[in-house]
Design a protein around this motif. Structure first.
Motif, PDB file in Angstrom:
ATOM      1  N   HIS A 135      88.839  91.822  60.085  1.00  0.00           N
ATOM      2  CA  HIS A 135      88.818  90.455  59.574  1.00  0.00           C
ATOM      3  C   HIS A 135      90.032  90.258  58.691  1.00  0.00           C
ATOM      4  O   HIS A 135      90.353  91.092  57.842  1.00  0.00           O
ATOM      5  CB  HIS A 135      87.562  90.172  58.745  1.00  0.00           C
ATOM      6  CG  HIS A 135      87.594  88.845  58.046  1.00  0.00           C
ATOM      7  ND1 HIS A 135      88.142  88.673  56.776  1.00  0.00           N
ATOM      8  CD2 HIS A 135      87.184  87.618  58.432  1.00  0.00           C
ATOM      9  CE1 HIS A 135      88.054  87.399  56.424  1.00  0.00           C
ATOM     10  NE2 HIS A 135      87.465  86.743  57.398  1.00  0.00           N
ATOM     11  N   THR A 136      90.720  89.142  58.895  1.00  0.00           N
ATOM     12  CA  THR A 136      91.791  88.738  57.988  1.00  0.00           C
ATOM     13  C   THR A 136      91.464  87.347  57.479  1.00  0.00           C
ATOM     14  O   THR A 136      90.918  86.516  58.213  1.00  0.00           O
ATOM     15  CB  THR A 136      93.160  88.723  58.695  1.00  0.00           C
ATOM     16  OG1 THR A 136      93.117  87.799  59.787  1.00  0.00           O
ATOM     17  CG2 THR A 136      93.515  90.107  59.204  1.00  0.00           C
ATOM     18  N   GLY A 137      91.781  87.076  56.214  1.00  0.00           N
ATOM     19  CA  GLY A 137      91.474  85.783  55.643  1.00  0.00           C
ATOM     20  C   GLY A 137      92.448  85.399  54.558  1.00  0.00           C
ATOM     21  O   GLY A 137      93.136  86.259  53.993  1.00  0.00           O
ATOM     22  N   PRO A 138      92.488  84.102  54.207  1.00  0.00           N
ATOM     23  CA  PRO A 138      93.481  83.614  53.251  1.00  0.00           C
ATOM     24  C   PRO A 138      93.013  83.575  51.808  1.00  0.00           C
ATOM     25  O   PRO A 138      93.783  83.177  50.925  1.00  0.00           O
ATOM     26  CB  PRO A 138      93.748  82.201  53.748  1.00  0.00           C
ATOM     27  CG  PRO A 138      92.411  81.756  54.272  1.00  0.00           C
ATOM     28  CD  PRO A 138      91.768  82.993  54.860  1.00  0.00           C
ATOM     29  N   HIS A 139      91.767  83.933  51.546  1.00  0.00           N
ATOM     30  CA  HIS A 139      91.202  83.705  50.218  1.00  0.00           C
ATOM     31  C   HIS A 139      91.338  84.959  49.355  1.00  0.00           C
ATOM     32  O   HIS A 139      90.781  86.013  49.673  1.00  0.00           O
ATOM     33  CB  HIS A 139      89.746  83.276  50.330  1.00  0.00           C
ATOM     34  CG  HIS A 139      89.553  82.095  51.233  1.00  0.00           C
ATOM     35  ND1 HIS A 139      90.072  80.862  50.933  1.00  0.00           N
ATOM     36  CD2 HIS A 139      88.955  81.976  52.444  1.00  0.00           C
ATOM     37  CE1 HIS A 139      89.780  80.017  51.908  1.00  0.00           C
ATOM     38  NE2 HIS A 139      89.122  80.669  52.841  1.00  0.00           N
ATOM     39  N   GLY A 140      92.075  84.824  48.282  1.00  0.00           N
ATOM     40  CA  GLY A 140      92.326  85.953  47.400  1.00  0.00           C
ATOM     41  C   GLY A 140      91.044  86.505  46.796  1.00  0.00           C
ATOM     42  O   GLY A 140      90.084  85.786  46.549  1.00  0.00           O
ATOM     43  N   ARG A 162      83.163  89.355  51.722  1.00  0.00           N
ATOM     44  CA  ARG A 162      82.503  88.641  50.633  1.00  0.00           C
ATOM     45  C   ARG A 162      83.523  88.263  49.567  1.00  0.00           C
ATOM     46  O   ARG A 162      84.445  89.014  49.265  1.00  0.00           O
ATOM     47  CB  ARG A 162      81.409  89.510  50.021  1.00  0.00           C
ATOM     48  CG  ARG A 162      80.597  88.801  48.934  1.00  0.00           C
ATOM     49  CD  ARG A 162      79.404  89.625  48.487  1.00  0.00           C
ATOM     50  NE  ARG A 162      78.738  89.032  47.340  1.00  0.00           N
ATOM     51  CZ  ARG A 162      77.818  88.089  47.399  1.00  0.00           C
ATOM     52  NH1 ARG A 162      77.430  87.636  48.581  1.00  0.00           N
ATOM     53  NH2 ARG A 162      77.266  87.599  46.308  1.00  0.00           N
ATOM     54  N   GLY A 163      83.331  87.072  48.998  1.00  0.00           N
ATOM     55  CA  GLY A 163      84.206  86.626  47.936  1.00  0.00           C
ATOM     56  C   GLY A 163      83.738  85.310  47.348  1.00  0.00           C
ATOM     57  O   GLY A 163      82.636  84.824  47.652  1.00  0.00           O
ATOM     58  N   ALA A 164      84.575  84.741  46.509  1.00  0.00           N
ATOM     59  CA  ALA A 164      84.309  83.437  45.906  1.00  0.00           C
ATOM     60  C   ALA A 164      85.625  82.671  45.858  1.00  0.00           C
ATOM     61  O   ALA A 164      86.677  83.252  45.549  1.00  0.00           O
ATOM     62  CB  ALA A 164      83.716  83.576  44.512  1.00  0.00           C
ATOM     63  N   LEU A 165      85.584  81.405  46.186  1.00  0.00           N
ATOM     64  CA  LEU A 165      86.797  80.593  46.160  1.00  0.00           C
ATOM     65  C   LEU A 165      87.307  80.477  44.728  1.00  0.00           C
ATOM     66  O   LEU A 165      86.528  80.185  43.799  1.00  0.00           O
ATOM     67  CB  LEU A 165      86.532  79.210  46.739  1.00  0.00           C
ATOM     68  CG  LEU A 165      86.155  79.150  48.222  1.00  0.00           C
ATOM     69  CD1 LEU A 165      85.883  77.697  48.643  1.00  0.00           C
ATOM     70  CD2 LEU A 165      87.238  79.762  49.103  1.00  0.00           C
TER      71      LEU A 165
END
Length: 813
Positions: free
Chosen positions: A225-230, A244-247
């Protein structure tokens, strides 16, 4: 099937019966071996070969997301399939992953941050005195910059890296079967035929993919998985990747889980990836969610972890065959309701992009094949992007590759959101409207605050555009910040649902409370025009065009319609007698917004300001023609609408052309409606058949599908009209499953441009009035039990006494 394979007859696997397994501690349904499914099967439920007329296909992978990827979706989740060979890419979305809103710095729902007592009254007074004001003058008094509005976000991409796989293999084919809602990639490499299958299951709430080959041990890949959200954490264990993360913008918590299941071979994890080696086949399940909830004012609910885990576990436990079978049953229960036959013939071995490039806009079988495919694609996209339990379809449905998409991929409510749902009822997809209804209802709470704070009134309001976080106020883009009629327009969809279904429970519990509050807002906000004493909307602005005035045509038409619907609903339910009296009195004083101007046009403004050389893309003053029903066929207003439409011309953006298909259909000019369809296909349709504004904007797809249906059946004036706008290029054909107001299902056959047979199925008891060439001189009616009767015509129509649940076949006398 050339340039590819038939998965039902060509694929063979070497895997024997699989013993019961567990994945991440979850019992896994037994995977049925190929030998038990029948020779040549590769997994999944037994299916017919995809219908060529209902399949998009291409001879090369996608290179550009916007114009070439193929979309799958289940309402909440969507994925765009590239079909690239050595490294497959699936860009995916979860529809609640939005920046902005509560938690975002300075978010204010669009309400004025400082009180502005008398500001709207001052604009009204200036309009009373001067007649007009520029958008810049008005926005300076009433607008304010957006803060924390946010934007729809991509969740990222799944990549599947296949070792020792050529970029340009033999016999490559990439397709999307609309009838199955399954996307496939097939190719030959290393002496084996390879197959990839992808679908988005609404019953399971997940996206599913399966990789297989016709030789054992030939499936090897690494999934990432690749994604743009730091700050996103990506880990893998027991074949499951967890993202898993938070904007950073608003703290919205998001999570995705991807479980990989192998058939033979081995599986291993490293960091955040899963590698499959030497398998006969492998499949994965993707689930995703956020802690968004549609509850004002916090818009936060439970952490998504448990729901995502449960969805993925349950899907894996079902097994691939059961997942696919349930997906097909669910999708086809909706998609198969309608079939269009305009004597189309899909050219053999011609990919969809070549079919589009060769489209001549005429009546060839190949041209008709593209037109019929485009119609079906609109229905497919609505099913895929709007299902119960999700947000409604946005400007891009459910698909978006960006963190900063055009117009935030938001909900523009000066036509675009509404246009997304124009085909819902007429093309027999009423279930897809539930997310829209829920969204409208959720706007009421923040909309009450905006009504009170900005307008000092009762009821609820929403402006020109909104988001999932209750943005119901204003911003400061001068030509698109003001449109308080949007809420009234949205209520039309609630009223239409009642008219098409005759569901009085829905009317009482869902539609009427929303209608009532919109009516209260306008009862408090209508203004008496000092020039003639009529009630007008002031200030009013014809969307994205011209100056501010009082009483612009579209404003008047929408408000008149909303008050009329509220009165009719209250009368049907026998409630609120005082409100009914007030509504009736107000409607008597309300300017209807239907004036014929100096050059025979339907005026866009209350004053005769129209320029016959103006070709602006918006034709908002024809709202009363479509989607409204305030202009009757053959009336002076209809003639004036035609003058306006001709003056605006056949150009415009994708959605504008689509609206014009509907306008010309309502004017009973099927040939001109077909010209607009041809214009949209030639000028405003991308190779993957997505509509382009430009850029990609899905409302044009939905508007075109609605327009094609309007050529074949109309019922907005209380009678079922058969073939009201059939184009000359479709002289023979049939359609089944379209819907008419009054809970009526309509099938029609026609020959040489005239209907020769119609079947009407009544959902409720009552009289159905039917109009069209078939019944103009009376007709014969055969009941389901074979009873034959003859109906005489009155004014070109017949009245059919109908019993709920029965079908009636109409043939010429």
């Amino acid at each position: 099937m050339k340039q590819g394979i038939n998965r039902r007859t060509a694929l063979k696997t070497a895997m024997g019966g699989a013993a019961a397994m567990t994945v991440a501690g979850v019992p896994l349904a037994r995977t049925v071996a190929a030998s038990e499914r029948g020779a040549g099967a590769s997994g999944g439920a037994p299916l017919a070969e995809p219908t060529p007329e209902l399949t998009l296909w291409y001879a090369q992978p996608a290179g550009v997301w916007e114009s070439e990827t193929l979309p799958i979706g289940n309402g909440a989740l969507g994925a765009a399939i590239y079909g690239t060979v050595a490294t497959e890419r699936l860009q995916f979305n979860e529809k609640t992953l939005w920046t902005g809103g509560p938690g975002s710095p300075g978010y204010d729902f669009g309400n004025w941050r400082e009180p502005r007592p008398g500001a709207i009254d001052a604009v009204r007074a200036a309009l009373d005195a001067n007649g007009r004001a520029t958008p810049e003058e008005v926005v300076a008094q009433l607008g304010q910059p957006k803060t924390g509005f946010g934007a729809y976000q991509t969740f990222g991409e799944l990549t599947l890296d296949f070792p020792d796989t050529p970029e340009n293999p033999d016999a490559y084919r990439r397709e999307l079967s609309l009838a199955e809602a399954v996307s496939r990639v097939t190719y030959q490499a290393g002496g084996a035929t390879h197959l990839r299958e992808y679908f988005a299951s609404h019953p399971a709430g997940v996206i599913v993919g399966r990789i297989s080959a016709d030789q054992g041990g030939r499936v090897s890949f690494t999934l990432n998985h690749t994604g743009p959200h730091g700050g996103t954490d990506v880990s893998a264990a027991e074949g499951r990747i967890t993202v898993r993360g938070a904007l950073a913008d608003n703290g919205l918590v998001f999570e995705a889980q991807i479980q990989v299941v192998t058939e033979g071979g081995s599986r291993s994890e490293s960091g955040g990836s899963v590698t499959v080696t030497g398998a006969d086949a492998a499949w994965f399940v993707l689930g995703a969610g956020t802690d968004y909830a549609d509850t004002y004012p916090d818009y936060r609910g439970a952490d998504p972890h448990d729901a995502v885990t449960s969805a993925v576990d349950a899907a894996v436990a079902q097994g691939y065959d059961a997942l696919l079978a349930a997906h097909l049953a669910d999708h086809q229960a909706l998609f198969d309701r309608v079939r269009l036959d305009i004597r189309q013939q899909m050219p053999a071995d011609q990919p969809t992009d070549a079919l589009l490039a060769a489209y001549g806009g005429g009546g060839s079988p190949a041209d008709r094949a593209l037109e019929a495919l485009f119609f079906a694609y609109g229905r497919y996209l609505l099913i895929a992007s709007s299902r119960p339990g999700s947000l409604p379809a946005n400007l891009q449905g459910v698909w978006n590759e960006s963190t900063a998409p055009p117009w935030s991929a938001d909900y523009h409510v000066n036509i675009n959101l509404q246009m997304n749902y124009w085909p819902a009822h007429i093309t027999n997809l009423a279930e897809t409207t539930e997310p829209l209804h829920a969204f409208i209802d959720a706007l009421r709470a923040p909309g009450r605050e905006s009504a009170a704070q900005i307008f000092a009134s009762r009821g609820w309001v929403v402006g020109n555009e909104t988001n999932p976080y209750g943005f119901t106020g204003l911003h400061d883009w001068a030509t698109s910040f003001w449109f308080p009629e949007a809420g009234a327009w949205l209520t039309r969809h609630l009223w239409d649902h009642y008219r098409f279904t005759r569901d009085t429970g829905f009317l009482a519990d869902t539609a009427y409370p929303v209608l009532k509050e919109v009516a209260e807002f306008w009862l408090d906000n209508l203004h008496t025009d000092p020039r003639d004493g009529l009630l007008v909307v002031s200030p009013s602005y014809s969307p994205e065009h011209g100056d501010f005035t009082a009483g612009a045509a579209m404003s008047q038409q929408i408000v008149r319609e909303a008050l009329t619907h509220t009165l009719a609903a209250a009368e049907t339910l026998d409630v609120d007698p005082e409100l009914r009296d007030q509504l009736a009195a107000t409607l008597e004083q309300l300017d209807p917004g239907l004036r014929i101007g100096s050059w025979g046009q339907l005026q866009e403004w209350k004053e005769d300001l129209d320029d016959p050389n103006n070709d602006h893309r918006h034709v908002s003053h024809l709202y009363a023609l479509h989607p409204g029903n305030q202009i009757a066929p053959g009336s002076p207003e209809a003639a004036a609408a035609e003058v306006s439409l001709n003056a605006r011309g056949d150009g415009g953006t994708g959605w504008s052309k689509a609206w014009k298909i509907n306008f010309w259909a309502r004017l009973r000019d099927g040939d001109h409606a077909h010209v607009m369809l041809a214009q949209q296909l030639r000028e405003s349709t991308l190779p993957n058949l997505w509509d382009t504004h430009p850029p990609f904007q899905i409302d044009g797809n939905f508007g075109a599908t609605s327009g094609i249906a309007e050529m074949l059946v109309q019922s907005h004036h209380g009678e079922v009209e058969l073939l009201p706008a059939l184009p000359g290029d479709w002289p023979d054909g049939s359609v089944t499953g379209l819907r008419a107001v009054g809970d009526v299902t309509v099938d029609i056959e026609w020959a040489e441009g005239q209907p020769v047979r119609a079947v009407l199925t009544a959902g409720h008891e009552g009289t159905i009035r039917v109009r069209g060439g078939l019944v103009a001189a009376g007709c014969r009616v055969t009941d389901a039990d074979g009873t034959l009767t003859t109906l005489d015509a009155t004014d070109g129509s017949v009245e059919l006494p109908a019993v709920a649940g029965r079908s009636y076949t109409l043939t010429p006398r």
